[in-house]
Design a protein around this motif. Sequence first.
Motif, short mmCIF file in Angstrom:
data_model
loop_
_atom_site.label_atom_id
_atom_site.label_comp_id
_atom_site.label_asym_id
_atom_site.label_seq_id
_atom_site.Cartn_x
_atom_site.Cartn_y
_atom_site.Cartn_z
N ALA A 1 8.60 -55.28 15.68
CA ALA A 1 8.48 -53.81 15.36
C ALA A 1 8.70 -52.95 16.84
N ALA A 2 8.16 -54.38 18.13
CA ALA A 2 7.82 -53.82 19.02
C ALA A 2 9.33 -53.54 19.57
N ALA A 3 10.18 -54.47 19.31
CA ALA A 3 11.41 -54.87 19.52
C ALA A 3 12.45 -53.09 18.87
N VAL A 4 12.18 -52.53 17.24
CA VAL A 4 12.86 -51.64 17.48
C VAL A 4 12.24 -50.55 17.51
N ALA A 5 10.91 -50.51 18.28
CA ALA A 5 10.08 -49.55 18.64
C ALA A 5 11.11 -48.73 19.40
N SER A 6 11.39 -49.48 20.74
CA SER A 6 11.98 -48.69 22.04
C SER A 6 13.83 -48.32 21.13
N GLN A 7 14.02 -48.29 19.38
CA GLN A 7 15.54 -47.43 18.89
C GLN A 7 15.26 -46.13 18.82
N ALA A 8 13.86 -45.36 19.06
CA ALA A 8 13.87 -44.56 18.46
C ALA A 8 14.50 -43.71 19.87
N LEU A 9 13.58 -43.96 21.13
CA LEU A 9 14.30 -43.40 22.52
C LEU A 9 15.24 -43.71 23.36
N ILE A 10 15.66 -44.52 22.50
CA ILE A 10 17.15 -45.20 23.31
C ILE A 10 18.57 -44.45 22.29
N THR A 11 18.42 -44.26 20.72
CA THR A 11 18.69 -43.65 20.33
C THR A 11 18.73 -42.01 20.75
N GLY A 12 17.45 -41.06 21.01
CA GLY A 12 17.23 -40.31 21.83
C GLY A 12 17.95 -40.12 22.89
N THR A 13 17.98 -40.82 23.66
CA THR A 13 19.11 -40.92 24.71
C THR A 13 19.96 -40.47 24.53
N PHE A 14 20.49 -41.31 23.60
CA PHE A 14 22.29 -41.50 23.54
C PHE A 14 22.43 -39.31 23.24
N GLN A 15 20.90 -39.27 21.93
CA GLN A 15 21.12 -37.82 22.07
C GLN A 15 21.40 -36.53 22.80
N LEU A 16 20.57 -36.72 23.72
CA LEU A 16 20.38 -35.94 24.82
C LEU A 16 21.42 -35.37 25.74
N ILE A 17 21.44 -36.91 26.17
CA ILE A 17 23.23 -37.31 26.85
C ILE A 17 24.69 -36.93 26.48
N SER A 18 24.03 -36.96 25.42
CA SER A 18 25.42 -36.00 24.26
C SER A 18 25.36 -34.21 24.85
N GLN A 19 23.93 -33.82 24.20
CA GLN A 19 24.45 -32.86 24.15
C GLN A 19 24.52 -31.80 25.34
N VAL A 20 23.90 -32.57 26.98
CA VAL A 20 23.74 -32.11 28.45
C VAL A 20 25.47 -31.83 28.46
N MET A 21 26.12 -32.94 28.06
CA MET A 21 27.70 -33.16 27.92
C MET A 21 28.84 -32.47 27.59
#
Length: 707
Positions: A337-357
């Motif tokens: 679960a801890a490994a999966v816990a990181s997924q929310a922020l990793i995916t969210g970071t990809f989303q945000l960088i896509s938006q600012v680009m």
Amino acid sequence: MTTDISLRHLNNSDLGFAVLVWQSIGVVYGDIGTSPLYVYSSTFTSNPSREDLLGVLSLIIWTLTLMVSAKYVLIVLAADDRGGGGIFALYSLLCRYANITDGDRKSARIVSMRCQNTDLRPANREFRRILEDSPFIHVIFKGLAVVGVCLMIADGVLTPAQSVLGAIQGLRHVRPDISSSVIVGVSCAVLVLLFLVQHWGTTKVGVCFAPVVVLWLLLNLVFGIYNLAVHDHTVLKAFSPYFAGQYFVRNKTEGWMSLGGVLLAFTGVEAMYANLGAFSRRAIRISWLCFAYPCLLVAYIGQAAYISENPSAYSNPFFNSTPPRLFWVAFIVSILAAAVASQALITGTFQLISQVMSQSYFPKVKLVHTSAMFYGQVYIPLANWLLMIGTILVTVIFNNTNRLGRAYGACVVLVTFITTCMVSVVAIIIWRIHPAIVLVGFLIFGSLDGLYLTSALTKVPDGAWFTLMLTCLLSILLFVWRYGKEQQWRAEMSNRVSLGQLVTVDDEGKLFLSPGAGEGGGELTEIKGVGIFFDKDGDMSPAIFTQFLRKFKARHELIIFFHLHPLPKPEVEADEKYKITATDVPNCYQVHVRHGFNEHVMTQNLKQLIHERLRRFIIGGDGMPNDPLDEHDEMTRQKLDAVDKANREGVVYIIGKEQLKPNPKTNFVRRLALGAFIWLRQLSRSKVAEMDFQLDDVFEVGTFTQI
């Protein structure tokens, strides 16, 4: 309200929606779902009294209810920008309804979606006028958006380390003498594996991770029920906010400072909103309210019931309160679960960088759409590897969850406060809610944010300085890039001319360079074949075409101004994909291609597609592009013959290679910022890298622009 484009293809599919809910559990709730591992240990520094335990539990219950369920799930998720979420999506949404930013010419041509004056109450209309007329407020909103994005990216570096360390530290429950170096080493190995699977894409990762998160939350639910039944069920009285109030009255300053630990109960809520584009508002709401929220409430209540009878258990609340003989099951699931816990922020970071680009706040880097249906599900290789390196360094440097919690707690609550401010403006301008009503909501949620924020900022000397420093560095990068782009747009705009100002046509159809457009004007030599000029802006004469004529005093037999229009959908229907118009210049056409994110337009057969579509346009759309010439009138035959003849001679793609240089008359600070922008621009992804053409078919024309 805006349309949730990313889910348009699944709105009528119950099975598709169920799959989406399942995926959202696997991606969105990993971070907030693993907070029970360390909230109590981060809040208390010694064995708590029963009154303090009830006070903290009451704070946790009402924080999850007000900050997560009421504010984010019911209100903030409604503020999407074409289905996307996150602070920058909020800013983009506001920019479409109020004139608060300077964009490129492409953005300026988009039809404004803002409300008409007659649609707003006088108070709302006056609020928008003040907003639009104040350059200072424009800067404030731009700053909030950029800082919010950078805080989220910094959070994406810290969250994986916090979650994985929190699980691996459970080994100390059975091996108290285990060294920190072993815990850090195992944590780093888990983190490396996590980042290695990111290229699978959000859908595959979500499907694989969802069973882990579901099992983890169900374990917390079962453990909570068990502890309530076996230990102190009277902790349920903490549902009364009276105990939260008494906690502050009793502990005063120390109680306020302990909020830095309590706020860890809702870390991950910002990722819930940032991941909106990868899933949907309805899917996230249902999965939270019907599953994740009840499980977490029962988990915290159950831990409090155990700690009530065993005060020293606060130091490792989850593992100490685990029912007998279930430790290793809980330990294994917690690591997963801890490994999966990181997924929310990793995916969210990809989303945000896509938006600012997309909004020209970040250099162009490689972006991969990992889903055939969802526009928001993306993978950015460069961001993934940089996040991995940063997370491993943070794990090694901080090496325990208490220190990490102090480092990233301030980051989370700053993001929630910025979100509260911007959603309040959205409510007035876009949702058209009376400002007085919005003010009441802002005071309620803003006060909660402020209470947690002031407490979190006291942790700056103890580790939060790292988050703020990383945020400042990232913010400088985004501001410098945006400033450089704005200066570039202004310089390019000053050099733009219409096609009529650039060339003239005599009675015989010969083309001449207008005297004002080039040195001395003169007739243009004809070059055999087709010249396809990439038009970045889609209006007037392409800058690269202007430079070509001025440099070579020549023109192709057939001239195509080619412009791409990317759309946030998988594919564009064939009858909507192409738009062709003829210009006033003989044998010169504008070709606009609308394409979805799953369509790769820049391929080797592009010249053939353009030829076929151009013939169809000349015929008038009623015939087939390969109709014989003798079936048409004389003028149509001449146009078709010119197109066919030029195509047989060969096709060349002409793109610009623009060189920028700071204006020496600008001051030192501006020259420094522009120099940094030019350096970053040289490192960013080039136009040629996105083209799948034969190299012999591509011709680059260098241009020089002073900014």
